[in-house]
Design a protein around this motif. Sequence first.
Motif: not given
Length: 306
Positions: A143, A164-167, A207
């Motif tokens: 993301k 910030s970032s998801k995951g 990620n």
Amino acid sequence: MKRLRRLRRLLIAGMILIVAALAGLGILIYRNTYTGVINQGKKALVDGNYAKAEQLFSKAIEKDGKREEGYLNLAKTYEDQKELEKADTLFEKAVTDYPDSVGVYRAAVEFYVDSDQTDKISPIMNECTSTEVLTALDDYVAKLPVFSLDEEEVYDDVQELTLSSKGKGNIYYTIDGSEPTQSSTKYEDPIQLSQEGETTVRAIFVNQKGIPSLEVKKTFTIRFPIADAPAVSPTTGEYIQALAVEIRVPDGYTAYYTTDGSEPTEGSQKYTGSLMINKDTELNVVLIDKNGRKSEVTTRKYRFSS
């Protein structure tokens, strides 16, 4: 009796011919199936016959454009020939033709991981709108980093930027204009934007599988308020003895002055904390910050009586 034995031999020979014909037909049918064509292509690839391998893998894709084996093997054929651009073109066309095919996207992801080109995964996955594909390949979706500040706004004070970032994974960023990589500064604490002017922040999210996201680049502008006209004491008036003039200089500014009535600039006399006046004088004072921005001018007129 002899005739019977001859008839038996003819029947056996006929059955053998029929079985052989059926076997040959089965082989022919199998060789023309998706799996059969793929296996022929693999053999050609092992033998170094790249032209034949390309032809066979392309044929397999024509038979079923949603299965991954054809794309994966054709891309590897290009890789063996050091023609990676053709592999890129192959996958770009494939995801356009079959935007909902998990097999197509899986082939692209597996090839780019195996060929150590993980930076090419996010450009493909970022354009994907298929929930099925995104769910099936969720581990490979990186993301975009999210910035807490809006670059359209001009700020008048020091700012704290949160990324910030998801995951699960890490964010890497730069503030010197360079492209962010996994060797850049790892984001752990909010970024302090304390310099007046423009600061460009470039960031990526990586990620847990080492897949980097696309880059997010934003430029933030800080313009601290211009100071009011400087406070100068004593005030305008008539005096009978020499004056020690005091100029109040805020942090981040330098005071410049003239005593001949002209407008002060950065080329004028710099105030250093000591200014004595003992004759009729028109004093003009200005504050200038490090970016060259000027305050209003303060004017004091001093007259001395005999």
